[in-house]
Design a protein around this motif. Structure first.
Motif, PDB file in Angstrom:
ATOM      1  N   MET A   1       0.819  -1.212   0.000  1.00  0.00           N
ATOM      2  CA  MET A   1       0.000   0.000   0.000  1.00  0.00           C
ATOM      3  C   MET A   1       0.856   1.267   0.000  1.00  0.00           C
ATOM      4  N   TYR A   4       1.823   2.240  -3.368  1.00  0.00           N
ATOM      5  CA  TYR A   4       0.689   2.883  -4.047  1.00  0.00           C
ATOM      6  C   TYR A   4       0.542   4.330  -3.573  1.00  0.00           C
ATOM      7  N   ARG A 346     -12.406   8.580  -3.969  1.00  0.00           N
ATOM      8  CA  ARG A 346     -11.659   7.509  -3.296  1.00  0.00           C
ATOM      9  C   ARG A 346     -12.406   7.011  -2.060  1.00  0.00           C
ATOM     10  N   LEU A 349     -15.169   4.805  -3.089  1.00  0.00           N
ATOM     11  CA  LEU A 349     -14.710   3.505  -3.572  1.00  0.00           C
ATOM     12  C   LEU A 349     -14.114   2.646  -2.461  1.00  0.00           C
ATOM     13  N   GLY A 350     -14.166   3.159  -1.245  1.00  0.00           N
ATOM     14  CA  GLY A 350     -13.791   2.304  -0.122  1.00  0.00           C
ATOM     15  C   GLY A 350     -12.561   2.716   0.653  1.00  0.00           C
ATOM     16  N   ALA A 351     -11.952   3.868   0.309  1.00  0.00           N
ATOM     17  CA  ALA A 351     -10.777   4.303   1.074  1.00  0.00           C
ATOM     18  C   ALA A 351     -11.205   4.733   2.469  1.00  0.00           C
ATOM     19  N   ARG A 352     -10.500   4.250   3.458  1.00  0.00           N
ATOM     20  CA  ARG A 352     -10.795   4.698   4.833  1.00  0.00           C
ATOM     21  C   ARG A 352     -10.135   6.044   5.056  1.00  0.00           C
ATOM     22  N   THR A 355      -6.521   5.727   5.603  1.00  0.00           N
ATOM     23  CA  THR A 355      -5.781   5.400   4.382  1.00  0.00           C
ATOM     24  C   THR A 355      -5.468   6.691   3.620  1.00  0.00           C
TER      25      THR A 355
ATOM     26  N   ASP B 102      -5.641   2.193 -14.153  1.00  0.00           N
ATOM     27  CA  ASP B 102      -5.438   2.627 -12.763  1.00  0.00           C
ATOM     28  C   ASP B 102      -6.736   3.120 -12.131  1.00  0.00           C
ATOM     29  N   VAL B 106      -8.460   1.433  -8.523  1.00  0.00           N
ATOM     30  CA  VAL B 106      -8.564   2.151  -7.234  1.00  0.00           C
ATOM     31  C   VAL B 106      -9.292   1.326  -6.145  1.00  0.00           C
ATOM     32  N   PRO B 107     -10.535   0.857  -6.389  1.00  0.00           N
ATOM     33  CA  PRO B 107     -11.208   0.135  -5.295  1.00  0.00           C
ATOM     34  C   PRO B 107     -10.504  -1.168  -4.933  1.00  0.00           C
ATOM     35  N   ARG B 109      -7.282  -1.670  -4.944  1.00  0.00           N
ATOM     36  CA  ARG B 109      -6.154  -1.316  -4.074  1.00  0.00           C
ATOM     37  C   ARG B 109      -6.624  -1.228  -2.630  1.00  0.00           C
ATOM     38  N   TYR B 110      -7.767  -0.557  -2.432  1.00  0.00           N
ATOM     39  CA  TYR B 110      -8.245  -0.368  -1.058  1.00  0.00           C
ATOM     40  C   TYR B 110      -8.748  -1.678  -0.452  1.00  0.00           C
ATOM     41  N   ARG B 154     -15.071   0.099 -13.211  1.00  0.00           N
ATOM     42  CA  ARG B 154     -14.527   0.346 -11.868  1.00  0.00           C
ATOM     43  C   ARG B 154     -15.493  -0.173 -10.798  1.00  0.00           C
TER      44      ARG B 154
END
Lengths: 436, 237
Positions: A1, A4, A346, A349-352, A355, B102, B106-107, B109-110, B154
């Motif tokens: 991570m 990334y 982000r 799309l699930g980023a905490r 994060t 990319d 994104v999702p 990666r998380y 995505r």
């Protein structure tokens, strides 16, 4: 991570090259100013003999009348009379002790093609070398017997040996200084304590002396003191050199090495005993604040090797860095909240939050690294500028350890400045900033 | 799949209180395709944000895929969004300086998937939406329809249980809109539950059923139309 985060951070930094450049320039400027002053301060105040500095002590004796002192305050002078220095060497209270002073010498090289040159020499006692851990390339110090018998012997510095004998083993050869000839008994390995703590009066940032000869030769050679102060509260009893040596003028340095720092009180008592014995001779009129025994760093601090101005300047430099960081906080707030849409996507799309916080902090750390590189360049330029203003080269060059400090300080400062903007960025409500 | 009971969402400022969603009750079955219609400002998007765990709500309860998600913490909401929900927006919401590959990544990666699995999923979903050859293109190099298909890829790459689409064809011409809608319909037929907000009655007809949101409530449209007609008649007379 983290990889990334790193890639994402680079993309984000490239997105606003001007803003990125301004942030790096602001951090770099703060770091540059800080590192310039920190370098001078650090190099000025570093411990010149860290393995022993807590058990090597300078002895200061107050032989002056009550109400008078060459130090400006009421503390004892930083140097001793010749007779007290010799007296304490003879007493031998400590593991090692050495008295000495520097003098000017004209060296006449063996090679007649080489012209005589003026340099600094030091008259001292033989324990100077083991006490200060001075390594020999060839030979050894002169002996106590040679000291007592006033033998014409000398120890050469590595530089002097290179100049006079081309770096060869010169032990047993003769070296001419002024009008005298000395037998070389030892050649030092390169040695340059900074600051030159054992004789700060003659200049803390001066070169190490090139020729060392026995102190007992002083009356014979009538070797005057070179650099540094000589302080007297009364005229010498006559015009002769011996009269000066017997006077109450203070001008000779005296150092002792204790077996352990815990021996300091006991050593001080012994020195006080010596002073008491001198009182019987009608000397030392004071009863208080007569003996001061100080370890190396305390002595250097008291002497003012690092003066108060340097401390104030250092404080101002860090204040300037703080001002730069406040500006960086504003710039980063702009940068991180300029494009909340991406953060919102982000998040959707699930980023905490943590994060995104980590991602932003990686970005800030990269800015800090950029700031460090620029800051070091500024520091190099600043130190160069100081050298043109006659600041000694010894305290105005970038030390490798300080380069690491610069990187740490820059990244740490950037992280500190970036923490709030990054936190704000990570907490944006995604629904508000998603373009629907 | 989705079960909301008396859900209310109020936006408050120091001057005014707005009920964006009011006492909303709705059940969507697993595999259903539901269209949500209603006038602007009726609360459709707020409903979708609540359904997608992008916004919290003040009252009521909400179960998603059998899990009570009322009052869950932010980390859990993020995880559920990442694992179970796919989003498609009218404005695509692609990240402009990431290429197609990319953006789809994104999702994933998380979710912490390995490189190989991510690559396989991305390749498969790009093929599914017909954009495998555009993997290295940036959003600015694509048409609106292609961008929306990237957004769908995505959303699909994470293999979601439910797809939430907010006016997915709103920025597209009719041909592209039809292609995108065909794709959404295919996705639903493959088993993914779809909730799509739309103004367009023609698009809504593709859904298994349409719910109407008015003033933050799910409304029986026929009854509402009759009542509006009566009000208009009374006013005329």
């Amino acid at each position: 991570m983290w990889r990334y985060h790193f890639q994402t951070a680079l993309k984000s930094l490239r997105r606003n090259p001007w803003l990125t450049s301004i942030v790096i320039a602001t951090i770099g400027l703060g770091i540059g100013v800080c590192m310039t002053t920190l370098t001078v301060y650090y190099l000025s105040s570093r411990d010149p003999i860290p393995a022993k500095s807590d058990r090597i002590v300078a002895v200061r004796l107050h032989n002056w009348p009550v109400g008078e002192s060459p130090t400006g305050g009421d503390d004892p002078p930083f140097e001793l009379t010749y007779r007290d220095a010799q007296g304490l060497v003879e007493q031998g209270f400590a593991k090692h002790q050495a008295a000495g002073y520097n003098t000017d010498l004209v060296i006449h090289p063996e090679d007649e093609k080489q012209r005589p040159y003026l340099t600094e020499g030091r008259l001292t006692t033989p324990e100077f070398f083991p006490m200060f851990d001075v390594d020999f390339a060839y030979g050894a110090p002169w002996t106590k017997e040679q000291e007592r018998d006033r033998r014409m012997v000398a120890v050469l510095s590595s530089e002097a040996n290179d100049k006079i004998f081309g770096g060869e083993n010169s032990v047993g050869r003769q070296v001419r200084a002024d009008d005298s000839s000395f037998t070389v008994v030892g050649v030092l390995k390169p040695w340059k304590p900074l600051p030159r703590f054992y004789d700060v009066n003659a200049g803390a940032w001066e070169e190490t002396e090139e020729v060392f000869i026995p102190l007992s030769l002083s009356p014979v050679l009538e070797a005057r003191k070179g650099d540094g102060n000589t302080s007297c509260f009364a005229e010498a009893d006559g015009d002769t050199w011996q009269a000066f040596l017997d006077s109450e003028c203070v001008w000779v340095q005296f150092w002792a090495e204790l077996t352990s720092p815990a021996d300091l009180d006991q050593y001080q008592s012994m020195v006080e005993g010596y002073v008491a014995s001198q009182r019987d001779l009608g000397r030392f009129p004071r009863t208080e604040n007569v003996v001061l025994v100080q370890d190396v760093m305390t002595y250097l601090r008291d002497f003012g090797v690092v003066d108060d101005d340097a401390r104030v300047l250092l404080g101002l430099a860090f204040l300037f860095l703080a001002v730069c960081l406040v500006n960086v906080v504003g710039l980063l707030l702009d940068k991180f909240l300029l494009n909340p849409g991406e953060l919102a996507v982000r998040r959707a799309l699930g980023a905490r939050r943590k994060t995104l916080l980590a991602q932003r902090l990686v970005e800030v750390a990269i800015l800090g690294l950029g700031g460090a590189a620029l800051g070091l360049a500024f520091a190099l330029a600043g130190l160069q500028l100081l050298r043109t203003m006659n600041v000694e080269e010894e305290v105005s060059h970038l030390d490798p350890k300080l380069m690491l400090v610069a990187v740490g300080l820059s990244v740490g400062s950037a992280l500190l400045a970036g923490l709030y903007p990054a936190w704000r960025g990570s907490r944006i409500p995604p629904a508000r900033y998603l373009r629907t | 799949m989705l079960e909301m009971q008396s859900v209310s969402k109020i936006y408050r400022t120091h001057l005014v209180e707005t009920h964006a969603v009011r006492d909303l009750t709705l059940t969507v079955e697993d595999g259903e395709f539901v269209a949500v219609s209603g006038p602007s400002g009726s609360g459709k998007t707020t409903f979708l944000n609540i359904a997608g765990l992008l916004e919290a709500f003040e009252e009521g309860s909400y179960r998603l895929d059998g899990v009570d998600v009322s009052g869950i913490d932010d980390d859990t909401a993020s995880r559920i969004r990442n694992e179970k929900i796919g989003f498609i927006f009218q404005s695509f919401n692609l990240i402009p300086d990431l290429d197609v590959f990319d953006n789809v990544d994104v999702p994933l990666r998380y979710r912490g998937l390995g490189a190989r699995e991510r690559r396989e999923r991305i390749t498969a979903t790009l093929e599914r939406v017909g954009l495998a050859s555009r993997a290295n293109h940036y959003p600015s190099q694509l048409s609106g329809g292609q961008q929306q298909r990237v957004a769908i890829a995505r959303a699909l790459a994470g293999d979601p249980r439910i797809l939430l689409a907010d006016e997915p064809t709103g920025n597209l011409d009719s041909l592209m809109a039809r292609q995108v809608l065909d794709l959404i319909q295919d996705i639903n037929e493959a088993g993914t539950t779809v909730i799509m907000v739309t103004h367009d009655p023609e698009l809504a007809r593709r859904a298994h059923r349409t719910i109407h949101v008015l003033d933050g409530r799910v409304t029986n449209l026929d009854a509402w139309v009759a009542r509006e007609a009566m009000v208009a008649q009374a006013a005329d007379s």
